[in-house]
Design a protein around this motif. Structure first.
Motif, short mmCIF file in Angstrom:
data_model
loop_
_atom_site.label_atom_id
_atom_site.label_comp_id
_atom_site.label_asym_id
_atom_site.label_seq_id
_atom_site.Cartn_x
_atom_site.Cartn_y
_atom_site.Cartn_z
N ALA A 66 -95.29 -30.25 39.85
CA ALA A 66 -95.28 -28.85 40.30
C ALA A 66 -95.85 -28.69 41.71
CB ALA A 66 -96.05 -27.98 39.32
N LYS A 67 -96.91 -29.43 42.03
CA LYS A 67 -97.50 -29.24 43.36
C LYS A 67 -96.56 -29.75 44.46
CE LYS A 67 -100.38 -33.46 43.28
NZ LYS A 67 -101.79 -33.96 43.16
N GLY A 68 -95.83 -30.83 44.17
CA GLY A 68 -94.86 -31.31 45.15
C GLY A 68 -93.72 -30.33 45.33
N TRP A 69 -93.23 -29.80 44.21
CA TRP A 69 -92.13 -28.84 44.25
C TRP A 69 -92.55 -27.55 44.95
CZ3 TRP A 69 -91.44 -23.88 42.50
CH2 TRP A 69 -90.12 -23.38 42.54
N LEU A 70 -93.72 -27.02 44.61
CA LEU A 70 -94.16 -25.73 45.13
C LEU A 70 -94.32 -25.75 46.65
CD1 LEU A 70 -95.10 -22.85 44.52
CD2 LEU A 70 -97.43 -23.77 44.26
N LEU A 122 -86.95 -32.76 44.12
CA LEU A 122 -86.28 -31.67 43.42
C LEU A 122 -86.23 -30.40 44.26
CD1 LEU A 122 -87.73 -32.17 39.83
CD2 LEU A 122 -85.31 -32.25 40.44
N ALA A 123 -87.30 -30.16 45.01
CA ALA A 123 -87.33 -28.97 45.87
C ALA A 123 -86.44 -29.14 47.10
CB ALA A 123 -88.77 -28.67 46.30
N ILE A 124 -86.38 -30.34 47.65
CA ILE A 124 -85.51 -30.59 48.81
C ILE A 124 -84.05 -30.38 48.43
CG2 ILE A 124 -84.66 -32.37 50.38
CD1 ILE A 124 -87.47 -33.54 50.44
N ASP A 125 -83.66 -30.99 47.31
CA ASP A 125 -82.30 -30.87 46.81
C ASP A 125 -82.30 -31.24 45.33
OD1 ASP A 125 -79.56 -31.66 46.03
OD2 ASP A 125 -79.09 -31.37 48.15
N PRO A 126 -81.97 -30.30 44.44
CA PRO A 126 -82.00 -30.59 43.01
C PRO A 126 -81.16 -31.81 42.62
CG PRO A 126 -81.78 -28.24 43.37
CD PRO A 126 -81.64 -28.89 44.70
N TRP A 127 -80.01 -32.00 43.26
CA TRP A 127 -79.16 -33.15 42.92
C TRP A 127 -79.83 -34.45 43.30
CZ3 TRP A 127 -75.78 -32.45 39.43
CH2 TRP A 127 -75.07 -31.24 39.34
N LEU A 128 -80.51 -34.46 44.44
CA LEU A 128 -81.25 -35.65 44.85
C LEU A 128 -82.36 -35.94 43.85
CD1 LEU A 128 -82.11 -37.87 46.85
CD2 LEU A 128 -83.41 -36.12 48.09
N GLY A 129 -83.11 -34.90 43.50
CA GLY A 129 -84.20 -35.08 42.55
C GLY A 129 -83.72 -35.55 41.19
N LEU A 130 -82.65 -34.95 40.70
CA LEU A 130 -82.13 -35.32 39.38
C LEU A 130 -81.58 -36.74 39.36
CD1 LEU A 130 -80.39 -31.97 38.36
CD2 LEU A 130 -82.45 -32.97 37.34
N ALA A 131 -80.89 -37.13 40.43
CA ALA A 131 -80.35 -38.49 40.50
C ALA A 131 -81.48 -39.52 40.50
CB ALA A 131 -79.48 -38.65 41.74
N LEU A 164 -75.67 -37.85 50.13
CA LEU A 164 -75.57 -36.39 50.09
C LEU A 164 -75.42 -35.77 51.47
CD1 LEU A 164 -78.29 -35.56 47.40
CD2 LEU A 164 -75.86 -34.97 47.25
N TRP A 165 -76.19 -36.27 52.45
CA TRP A 165 -76.29 -35.59 53.75
C TRP A 165 -75.79 -36.41 54.93
CZ3 TRP A 165 -81.95 -35.56 52.06
CH2 TRP A 165 -82.13 -34.68 50.99
N GLY A 166 -75.58 -37.70 54.76
CA GLY A 166 -75.21 -38.52 55.91
C GLY A 166 -76.40 -38.69 56.84
N ASN A 167 -76.14 -38.68 58.13
CA ASN A 167 -77.21 -38.87 59.12
C ASN A 167 -77.97 -37.57 59.30
OD1 ASN A 167 -78.10 -41.13 60.39
ND2 ASN A 167 -76.44 -41.23 61.87
#
Length: 205
Positions: A66-70, A122-131, A164-167
């Motif tokens: 939670a602290k990382g996400w918040l 997860l906060a940066i990008d949910p798909w990145l976090g979930l993967a 996800l984002w490339g460069n």
């Protein structure tokens, strides 16, 4: 207040948030020994689990995630309103993560950062976090080594970010977090190679 001062304040606040040792908080709430006194002596959820108290381990895990996400969520959500550059999100992500690794409240001797990194991703990008979480979970469930799961997931995270984002500058942020995670788990890697690394749920090590 000038954007530079707001940026510095955000980074400092993120670092202090990351420094909150939820492993110790959980241990005191549940009346357990200091996690730095047993097992791997690491103030993290996996070591708290070695106390045999699953509730305390879950409390620690949720708090660290939670602290990382918040921190990252707040920077992403409110940063533009205060004229902060997009790079501020990356700096806040690093601040809260390294706050967990080197917390001011524990004389700069913190945990290994897996749960906090998960919250950040997860906060940066949910798909990145979930993967990344799925990678950790797969290795952990199949092989029962938390450290190996962390090493594999850390190595995979920058790859997922690039896909996800490339460069993108945020890929660099994810890469720094990944390298720090690998560095923190280097002794675990040595124990894995020697066959002496404890498995998840073990009270030894």
């Amino acid at each position: 207040m000038p954007p530079l001062l707001i940026t510095l304040a955000a980074i400092l606040a993120a670092y202090l948030l990351g420094s909150i040792p939820f492993a110790l908080v959980a241990s005191r709430v549940f009346g357990l020994a200091d996690p730095r006194s047993y097992g791997s002596k690491n103030p993290g959820a996996t070591n708290v689990l070695r106390s045999g108290h699953k509730g305390a381990a879950i409390f620690t895990l949720i708090g660290d995630v939670a602290k990382g996400w918040l921190a990252v969520f707040l920077a992403s959500r409110y940063g533009p309103e205060y004229g902060l550059a997009s790079a501020t999100v990356g700096l806040v992500a690093l601040a809260v993560f390294f706050g967990h690794l080197y917390p001011v409240f524990l004389a700069f001797k913190g945990g290994k950062g897996v749960a906090t990194a998960a919250g950040v991703l997860l906060a940066i990008d949910p798909w990145l976090g979930l993967a990344t979480l799925a990678t950790w979970l797969f290795i952990a469930l199949v092989l029962r080594y938390s450290s190996l799961a962390a090493l594999v997931a850390a190595t995979a995270a920058p790859v997922y970010a690039f896909m996800l984002w490339g460069n993108n500058g945020m890929v660099v942020t994810v890469g720094i977090i990944a390298m720090a995670l690998v560095g923190k788990h280097w002794p675990n890697l040595q124990r894995l190679m020697a066959g002496s690394e404890p498995k998840i749920g073990s009270r030894k090590g």
